[in-house]
Scaffold this active site. Structure first.
Site, PDB file in Angstrom:
ATOM      1  N   HIS A  46       4.761  12.286  -4.399  1.00  0.00           N
ATOM      2  CA  HIS A  46       3.515  11.472  -4.659  1.00  0.00           C
ATOM      3  C   HIS A  46       2.890  10.637  -3.800  1.00  0.00           C
ATOM      4  CE1 HIS A  46       1.550   9.359  -8.138  1.00  0.00           C
ATOM      5  NE2 HIS A  46       1.571   8.451  -7.203  1.00  0.00           N
ATOM      6  N   GLU A  47       3.638   9.803  -3.083  1.00  0.00           N
ATOM      7  CA  GLU A  47       2.989   8.924  -2.344  1.00  0.00           C
ATOM      8  C   GLU A  47       2.393   9.695  -0.997  1.00  0.00           C
ATOM      9  OE1 GLU A  47       2.472   6.037  -3.238  1.00  0.00           O
ATOM     10  OE2 GLU A  47       3.934   5.901  -4.903  1.00  0.00           O
TER      11      GLU A  47
ATOM     12  N   GLU B 147      -5.669   9.046  -7.020  1.00  0.00           N
ATOM     13  CA  GLU B 147      -4.443   9.483  -8.180  1.00  0.00           C
ATOM     14  C   GLU B 147      -4.416  11.207  -8.192  1.00  0.00           C
ATOM     15  OE1 GLU B 147      -2.479   7.027  -8.469  1.00  0.00           O
ATOM     16  OE2 GLU B 147      -0.944   8.026  -9.892  1.00  0.00           O
TER      17      GLU B 147
ATOM     18  N   HIS C 111      -0.939  10.566  -1.891  1.00  0.00           N
ATOM     19  CA  HIS C 111      -1.926   9.648  -1.421  1.00  0.00           C
ATOM     20  C   HIS C 111      -2.027   9.447  -0.015  1.00  0.00           C
ATOM     21  CE1 HIS C 111      -2.290   7.759  -5.186  1.00  0.00           C
ATOM     22  NE2 HIS C 111      -1.302   7.479  -5.777  1.00  0.00           N
TER      23      HIS C 111
END
Lengths: 493, 493
Positions: free
Chosen positions: A257-258, A287, A261
């Site tokens: 997830h990070e 997101e 980003h």
């Protein structure tokens, strides 16, 4: 130096102040000594003041006005539009109001921590009341097209109106609730993990996945923190995660997830450094990147067909779990009380509840003391479960204590955008085949070209049209859920 | 707000800019991703410019002048004196000259690295020539009481004149050279270390020593870096070290050394935060703190009577080495080519050589191309050894490539000051007994009261008089060497 260059000189300083703030914030959340908190607070206040003074300098307003009268190309037009947006907002907010909000934050957050621990909303209510009052004043000062909430949403999802979000979220809710009900009533068992997953092995294997994704460790790093986050931009984009020795999933998916980003932040064109063209479009678009990598790619069967052998190799505790079981274990849908632990389907209902409550508050339909009741009723209505206390209910998230109203909807907008982008991507490249071979770079290339390189060139609502040909909608996300979970839960929707 | 408070408001900003710069610098030397160097350079340049603009604001000059006409107390007088000093220096240096020096640095340092590697001074000479030219211009701009070198020394050792240093260094050299000759001709064997000293054990035991010294880990931390350093102040004072698995000494003594620096920085009165009264007096005084802890305390027999059992316990490789052998092993005097590896006696000759050469350069007595010859001759004359190439000769240190002329003498001033302070301390408290019992806090208390709490209240030359009753001199240092090494080497001087 011409007018445009002069404006860019100012913006460079503003941008560097932001970089420095990010670095201080990274340090604060990783390695800063405990007692340094007060000093760090003073440094943050200094940078905020400096930022405010720089951007609200009347000279900046004149430069913008001059440029608005000129015939600029598309890039420069976008730059001037973005700097105008910040300039107008910052000049309309009295410095005292900003300072008052900033000074309320620490106490408000501290009280929230206590209230959450005790599960008692009443402890936090007076601070929330005060924060709402200030944020209403804030909305009035910056102005809004329709309702006060527009002004708050604008801070996180620029150019997107509450009415647009309401419309798509309403449709999303109507389609989502029965899908979840069908899944839940299928009665499939819960798969849990046993054994031990050494942190060093997790770090090593997740770093390999991040490297495959294209995350550049020479322009970033991975550290352990209480809550995972991404910070920085360009050649200094750092991520963090939280490891649990008894379950490999939280760190695995927070890394991916990070990583999503971070790829966005590392992916701006270097020629656009210190320009809005080298900045993320909106939090919803940000997101969309993290959630595409985490959910659509990182929780897909083809991805794990390639990566599961390596995962088993890294963790002997997985030796008796086959791919299919692992795939189902990382894709379990079940209504739960805590947003950050929710699966990709129910997650959005957590968001819709917060969004609806925030709007009712700012429209004056809901008083602060009515929040717990409204919260619990909605959880019962949408998810079929009711929090036992406010700690696992309306007090679970930090956002309100910081005055971050208007932030929550961007999480679900991210889910919708990610499905729209992914659908478009599958028409350009054979994503399934690439994932199955662990060749993730073409995916990143597609994201770079279509999203990252564009920075703030378009508002989010236009970007999605430019990239996919369609406006923001829930269709692809719903389609993704139906197709994926229909198979996993052996149901039809 | 009265005039004094107004000045302190400005100084607070200046001080916070310094804090932020320290944090960025710490990150740069510890965990910063490789590719982030260019961004960090931009952030540093931004902060420098901001610092310069803030301090040279004509408003600051007016505030200072007004306050100089007032009848201020001792503390406020010192504050105004210090801000005047920075203001005068910074306003006298054209921004372009500062920028030119700053922009020469990276290339100069890069060329120095290459020249050092190849051991060839000629590669570095043109950059040194240019740097000297700029620093001569710098000295002319800021002005000096007697010779240009005074202006450079002032940056590191304020209010101390070259003539004062020359006088004491001349006497020091005359006494030091025969002492070292006597030691060398005693013909004692070299004791080397064998075995393995795990880094984790080093870190644990050295942290214990640092904690005993009074270093506050809640307001600091210890990290590994290429070169040990101390950075920050007050509640955010961090130290670093470099571990070697085959020898426990380098990390041990760099921890104690940096710990000494850090105790000074952690030791300012919190009520003096963001004031010159909460800043170190001079680099010489700073070095007196690190060297007292490292050499006078940390290499003393009473200290190791207490700590050696724990040390042996931490490192099984020491099991066959007795206390006396260990004590001699950490106190071996022998002429060597490299300053940073030198013992506490010969170290000063390394400094005197650099100091003499720097003065000759700035007095026009020595051309750049004559430096290697002069260097090598002096090493032969003072230490009896001659560098085989410039890499282990005049190219060994980074300072000149950064334009830091006038820095070197502060190292030896630190040695002299430390012996003067220590001598005075022994008259107030039973230091030997305290060390022997591992009770180091009363030592810190003495340093706090006599040195740390005074910040920049006095110039260094006055501080030493206030604390010890005597001016800067070499007597106590020479006495310390004679008494200590007479016993270790069984010689009389």
């Amino acid at each position: 130096m011409d007018t445009y260059e002069e404006l860019m000189e100012v913006y460079k300083d503003i941008s560097i102040i932001g970089e420095i703030g990010s670095q201080l914030s990274w340090d604060q959340n990783t390695y800063m000594p405990k007692k340094a908190a007060a000093m760090r607070g003073g440094q943050g206040a200094f940078l905020s003041k400096l930022f405010h003074r720089k951007i609200t300098d009347p000279k900046v307003g004149k430069l913008i006005s001059t440029l608005e009268g000129e015939n600029l190309d598309q890039n420069k037009n976008a730059v001037v539009r973005e700097i105008r947006r910040i300039y107008d907002r910052k000049t309309s907010i009295p410095e005292e109001l900003e300072a008052e909000i900033a000074s309320l934050e620490p106490l408000s957050m501290q009280t929230w921590v206590e209230a959450k621990k005790k599960g008692d909303f009443k402890i936090f209510a007076p601070h929330l009341e005060k924060m709402l009052e200030l944020k209403k004043e804030y909305a009035d000062k910056v102005g809004y097209p329709n309702i006060p909430y527009d002004a708050l949403l604008e801070d996180f999802e620029p150019y997107t109106r509450t009415s647009q979000v309401t419309e798509v979220f309403e449709r999303l809710r109507k389609k989502l609730v029965p899908i979840i009900e069908t899944i839940v009533s299928s009665g499939k068992e819960i798969i849990s993990f046993s054994g031990n997953y050494p942190i060093a092995s997790q770090e090593e294997y997740y770093k390999k996945i991040l490297t495959d994704m294209g995350y550049d460790f020479e322009g970033g790093r991975l550290d352990p923190t209480e809550h995972p986050f991404t910070i920085g931009s360009g050649d200094d984009t750092r991520i963090t995660t939280h490891y649990y020795e008894n379950d490999p999933r939280p760190a695995l998916f927070s890394c991916i997830h990070e990583g999503g980003h971070a790829l966005y932040e590392q992916g701006f064109l270097r020629e656009h450094m210190h320009s809005p063209l080298g900045e993320f479009c909106s939090l919803g678009i940000h997101e969309s990147q993290s959630r595409m990598w985490e959910n659509i790619i990182g929780r897909s069967l083809p991805f794990w067909k390639h990566y599961y052998p390596g995962m088993k190799n890294a963790f002997p505790s997985l030796s008796s779990m086959d791919l299919d079981t692992f795939y189902r274990a990382i894709n379990q849908v079940r209504p739960s009380l805590i947003r950050v632990e929710a699966d990709e389907a129910t997650y959005n209902l957590h968001i819709l509840i917060r969004f609806e409550i925030e709007i009712d508050i700012f429209n004056g339909k809901l008083d602060v003391n009515e929040i717990p009741q409204a919260w619990n009723d909605k959880y019962e209505q949408y998810l079929g479960i009711r929090p036992e206390n406010d700690g696992v209910g309306c007090l679970q998230d930090v956002h309100w204590s910081m005055g971050a109203f208007g932030y929550f909807p961007t999480y679900s907008l991210g889910n919708l955008y990610s499905s729209q982008f992914f659908d478009r991507m599958t028409k350009d490249i054979d994503v399934k085949d690439l994932m199955g071979r662990g060749e993730l770079r073409p995916i990143l290339s597609w994201l770079r070209t279509n999203i990252h390189h564009r920075g703030k060139l378009y508002p989010a609502s236009e970007l999605v049209k430019v990239v996919t040909g369609r406006s923001l909608n829930e269709d692809h996300f719903i389609e993704h859920l139906k197709s994926k979970y229909g198979k996993i839960y052996d149901v039809s929707f």
